[in-house]
Design an enzyme around this catalytic site. Structure first.
Site: not given
Ligand SMILES: [Zn+2]
Length: 332
Positions: A56, A93-94, A147, A192, A234-235, A237, A279
């Site tokens: 990132s 990333d981003h 995105e 997160g 994404h996101g 986890s 992540d």
């Molecule tokens: Zn992301």
């Protein structure tokens, strides 16, 4: 200036083609230090999985771009030394501006994301197109991820309080006009470790929070409109309860943690979803083991003895993801 091919890295075009037709997703693991990189490469070599190393903007600042570039080069040599020449991508990333993407492309990244999802649709198209034109005009083609739709949650410098799902009717136009190689969509994943508020969830018999299911109906509608086009989540986890409990057992406080169940990610990986970003799970695994070692061995002050067990746990976690969640094992 350096090209990623000089570092031994590859872009994502062929990898995504194989992943879509093979019904699996590539792991995209974030890294910003030595132990994370060792764990990623060890796990991916052992499971014979291609891998996307993600950095990132925040990680780039933290670790220094020259060090990162040479760590990625070192990762290629390390994989060879471990006995398997796995394909390795270095991906931004981003990326939030043309300048950042350009800088990464000129310093050895083989793939970048330009995230214009916080702008208006037309501004997103214009910004993404500008990055694609630069990346694709290079002698060594650099791949670009765009995105559409906004994910909730916080990840480094990226944060949004509210999500909105990707609108399937926009994807075809966006892909055609921008020329992107892959598209990140919003179908209910979130950045997160607190992906949902407790009131959005139900609870199981043990009182654990069960999140709302991913919107597979939106994913299917998107797949119908752009068949075979590489989709990114994404996101993603899963925020395993074992790690959260371990962190809390050794003094941490991680209330209301909730992630995306692994069965749902497995289902997504079998579709056109061919890159899944993970992540937070790695952060949790590292924190859990570091806390455990420091609590059980208060006399310890050798960083290798503190970070070594965290690295070993990370490797276990990534191997598990490749084999049981993404399906990327034995694809090299
Ligand atoms: Zn992301």
């Amino acid at each position: 200036m350096v090209s990623y091919t000089e570092l031994g890295l590859v872009h994502t075009v062929d990898l995504f083609k194989k992943a879509v037709s093979g019904g699996y997703a590539l792991p995209a693991y974030n890294f910003n230090n030595l132990e994370q990189l060792q764990a990623i490469i060890q796990a991916c070599v052992e499971t014979k999985s291609p891998v996307i190393l993600q950095v990132s903007a925040g990680a780039r600042k933290y670790a220094n771009q020259n060090l990162l570039k040479n760590m990625a080069k070192g990762a290629v040599e390390y994989a060879n030394e471990l006995g398997c020449n796995i394909p390795i991508v270095l991906h931004l990333d981003h990326g939030d501006s043309f300048e950042l993407c350009k800088d990464c492309i000129e310093t050895g990244f083989s793939s970048v994301m330009i995230d214009g999802s916080h702008y208006s649709y037309e501004e997103n198209v214009a910004l993404t197109k500008k990055v694609v034109e630069f990346a694709h005009s290079r002698k060594d083609y650099v791949t670009v991820e765009g995105e559409l739709g906004v994910l909730a949650g916080v990840e480094d410098d990226v944060s949004s309080e509210h999500s909105h799902y990707t609108q399937p009717e926009e994807v075809e136009d966006f892909v055609k006009r921008t020329g992107v190689d892959s598209l990140a969509i919003s179908i209910g994943t979130s950045h997160g470790r607190t992906k949902f508020k407790p009131e959005q969830c139900t609870r199981d018999a043990n009182g654990l929070l069960i999140p709302p299911p991913l919107r597979f109906d939106i994913l299917e509608e998107i797949e119908k409109r752009i068949p075979g086009f590489p989709i990114v989540l994404h996101g993603s986890s899963s925020v395993p309860a074992e790690y959260v409990q371990l962190v809390e057992k050794y003094g941490g406080k991680l209330s209301d943690s909730v992630g995306i169940p692994e069965e749902q990610l497995r289902r997504a990986a079998k579709s056109a979803v061919c890159k899944i970003n993970i992540d937070s799970d790695g952060r949790l695994a590292m924190t859990a083991l570091i806390r455990k070692v420091l609590t059980e061995h208060p006399e310890e002050f050798d960083p290798r003895k503190i970070l070594g067990p965290a690295r070993d746990e990370l490797k276990k976690l990534y191997s598990h993801k490749n084999i049981n969640v993404l399906g990327s094992a034995n694809r090299v």
